[in-house]
Design a protein around this motif. Structure first.
Motif, PDB file in Angstrom:
ATOM      1  N   CYS A 112       0.863  -1.182   0.000  1.00 48.12           N
ATOM      2  CA  CYS A 112       0.000   0.000   0.000  1.00 48.12           C
ATOM      3  C   CYS A 112       0.898   1.229   0.000  1.00 48.12           C
ATOM      4  O   CYS A 112       1.811   1.336   0.821  1.00 48.12           O
ATOM      5  CB  CYS A 112      -0.890  -0.007   1.246  1.00 48.12           C
ATOM      6  SG  CYS A 112      -1.974   1.419   1.343  1.00 48.12           S
ATOM      7  N   LEU A 113       0.662   2.139  -0.919  1.00 51.26           N
ATOM      8  CA  LEU A 113       1.426   3.386  -1.003  1.00 51.26           C
ATOM      9  C   LEU A 113       0.541   4.551  -0.580  1.00 51.26           C
ATOM     10  O   LEU A 113      -0.604   4.662  -1.026  1.00 51.26           O
ATOM     11  CB  LEU A 113       1.905   3.635  -2.432  1.00 51.26           C
ATOM     12  CG  LEU A 113       2.825   2.594  -3.038  1.00 51.26           C
ATOM     13  CD1 LEU A 113       3.086   2.914  -4.494  1.00 51.26           C
ATOM     14  CD2 LEU A 113       4.117   2.518  -2.273  1.00 51.26           C
ATOM     15  N   THR A 114       1.087   5.407   0.263  1.00 47.61           N
ATOM     16  CA  THR A 114       0.386   6.618   0.668  1.00 47.61           C
ATOM     17  C   THR A 114       1.325   7.800   0.451  1.00 47.61           C
ATOM     18  O   THR A 114       2.420   7.830   1.011  1.00 47.61           O
ATOM     19  CB  THR A 114      -0.037   6.558   2.152  1.00 47.61           C
ATOM     20  OG1 THR A 114      -0.867   5.419   2.354  1.00 47.61           O
ATOM     21  CG2 THR A 114      -0.789   7.819   2.560  1.00 47.61           C
ATOM     22  N   ALA A 115       0.904   8.739  -0.371  1.00 49.64           N
ATOM     23  CA  ALA A 115       1.688   9.950  -0.613  1.00 49.64           C
ATOM     24  C   ALA A 115       1.201  11.048   0.325  1.00 49.64           C
ATOM     25  O   ALA A 115      -0.002  11.205   0.540  1.00 49.64           O
ATOM     26  CB  ALA A 115       1.532  10.391  -2.066  1.00 49.64           C
ATOM     27  N   THR A 116       2.151  11.788   0.875  1.00 50.60           N
ATOM     28  CA  THR A 116       1.783  12.861   1.785  1.00 50.60           C
ATOM     29  C   THR A 116       2.808  13.985   1.735  1.00 50.60           C
ATOM     30  O   THR A 116       3.964  13.782   1.355  1.00 50.60           O
ATOM     31  CB  THR A 116       1.628  12.345   3.236  1.00 50.60           C
ATOM     32  OG1 THR A 116       1.089  13.389   4.045  1.00 50.60           O
ATOM     33  CG2 THR A 116       2.944  11.870   3.816  1.00 50.60           C
ATOM     34  N   TYR A 117       2.363  15.171   2.115  1.00 54.46           N
ATOM     35  CA  TYR A 117       3.250  16.324   2.256  1.00 54.46           C
ATOM     36  C   TYR A 117       2.598  17.293   3.234  1.00 54.46           C
ATOM     37  O   TYR A 117       1.464  17.743   3.002  1.00 54.46           O
ATOM     38  CB  TYR A 117       3.503  17.008   0.906  1.00 54.46           C
ATOM     39  CG  TYR A 117       4.369  18.236   1.032  1.00 54.46           C
ATOM     40  CD1 TYR A 117       5.716  18.116   1.343  1.00 54.46           C
ATOM     41  CD2 TYR A 117       3.840  19.499   0.875  1.00 54.46           C
ATOM     42  CE1 TYR A 117       6.513  19.233   1.482  1.00 54.46           C
ATOM     43  CE2 TYR A 117       4.627  20.625   1.013  1.00 54.46           C
ATOM     44  CZ  TYR A 117       5.968  20.496   1.321  1.00 54.46           C
ATOM     45  OH  TYR A 117       6.762  21.607   1.470  1.00 54.46           O
ATOM     46  N   ASN A 118       3.271  17.573   4.314  1.00 49.80           N
ATOM     47  CA  ASN A 118       2.778  18.502   5.341  1.00 49.80           C
ATOM     48  C   ASN A 118       1.332  18.193   5.747  1.00 49.80           C
ATOM     49  O   ASN A 118       0.476  19.078   5.804  1.00 49.80           O
ATOM     50  CB  ASN A 118       2.925  19.950   4.881  1.00 49.80           C
ATOM     51  CG  ASN A 118       4.373  20.408   4.906  1.00 49.80           C
ATOM     52  OD1 ASN A 118       5.216  19.840   5.591  1.00 49.80           O
ATOM     53  ND2 ASN A 118       4.674  21.441   4.155  1.00 49.80           N
ATOM     54  N   ALA A 119       1.083  16.933   6.066  1.00 45.42           N
ATOM     55  CA  ALA A 119      -0.266  16.499   6.461  1.00 45.42           C
ATOM     56  C   ALA A 119      -0.746  17.189   7.729  1.00 45.42           C
ATOM     57  O   ALA A 119      -1.932  17.475   7.868  1.00 45.42           O
ATOM     58  CB  ALA A 119      -0.291  14.981   6.648  1.00 45.42           C
ATOM     59  N   ILE A 120       0.165  17.460   8.644  1.00 45.09           N
ATOM     60  CA  ILE A 120      -0.236  18.100   9.911  1.00 45.09           C
ATOM     61  C   ILE A 120      -0.724  19.519   9.656  1.00 45.09           C
ATOM     62  O   ILE A 120      -1.788  19.913  10.128  1.00 45.09           O
ATOM     63  CB  ILE A 120       0.925  18.056  10.922  1.00 45.09           C
ATOM     64  CG1 ILE A 120       1.194  16.597  11.321  1.00 45.09           C
ATOM     65  CG2 ILE A 120       0.605  18.900  12.148  1.00 45.09           C
ATOM     66  CD1 ILE A 120       2.414  16.394  12.186  1.00 45.09           C
ATOM     67  N   ASP A 121       0.048  20.302   8.898  1.00 46.77           N
ATOM     68  CA  ASP A 121      -0.364  21.677   8.582  1.00 46.77           C
ATOM     69  C   ASP A 121      -1.678  21.712   7.813  1.00 46.77           C
ATOM     70  O   ASP A 121      -2.443  22.673   7.934  1.00 46.77           O
ATOM     71  CB  ASP A 121       0.715  22.400   7.766  1.00 46.77           C
ATOM     72  CG  ASP A 121       1.846  22.944   8.634  1.00 46.77           C
ATOM     73  OD1 ASP A 121       1.759  22.848   9.873  1.00 46.77           O
ATOM     74  OD2 ASP A 121       2.832  23.446   8.056  1.00 46.77           O
ATOM     75  N   ALA A 122      -1.940  20.671   7.034  1.00 46.82           N
ATOM     76  CA  ALA A 122      -3.172  20.621   6.244  1.00 46.82           C
ATOM     77  C   ALA A 122      -4.368  20.151   7.072  1.00 46.82           C
ATOM     78  O   ALA A 122      -5.479  20.037   6.551  1.00 46.82           O
ATOM     79  CB  ALA A 122      -2.982  19.700   5.045  1.00 46.82           C
ATOM     80  N   GLY A 123      -4.142  19.862   8.356  1.00 47.70           N
ATOM     81  CA  GLY A 123      -5.240  19.421   9.216  1.00 47.70           C
ATOM     82  C   GLY A 123      -5.553  17.946   9.083  1.00 47.70           C
ATOM     83  O   GLY A 123      -6.643  17.510   9.444  1.00 47.70           O
TER      84      GLY A 123
END
Length: 72
Positions: free
Chosen positions: A5-16
């Motif tokens: 399973c692949l999950t892409a993320t970037y600054n997930a915390i800042d994005a809520g």
């Protein structure tokens, strides 16, 4: 056979999306089939990488790749 399973993320915390990311990781970890969960992080600057590394200590199937990319 192993599920990946692949999950892409970037600054997930800042994005809520901190809790959503945690739920996603825990959901994949609970799968009852051989699997790996690879988080592809675009070198987040908001603590997302630190959060995933913390969860990685508890979840053997979790892999983190965090590096700058050129986006979509």
């Amino acid at each position: 056979m192993k599920l990946t399973c692949l999950t892409a993320t970037y600054n997930a915390i800042d994005a809520g999306n901190r809790e959503n990311l945690i739920r996603c990781i825990n959901s994949v970890a609970a799968l009852d089939v051989p699997h790996e969960h690879i988080i592809i992080d675009g070198a987040s600057t908001d603590g997302t990488e630190k959060l995933v590394r913390m969860l990685q200590r508890k979840i053997d199937s979790l892999v983190l790749i965090s590096e700058r990319d050129s986006g979509i």
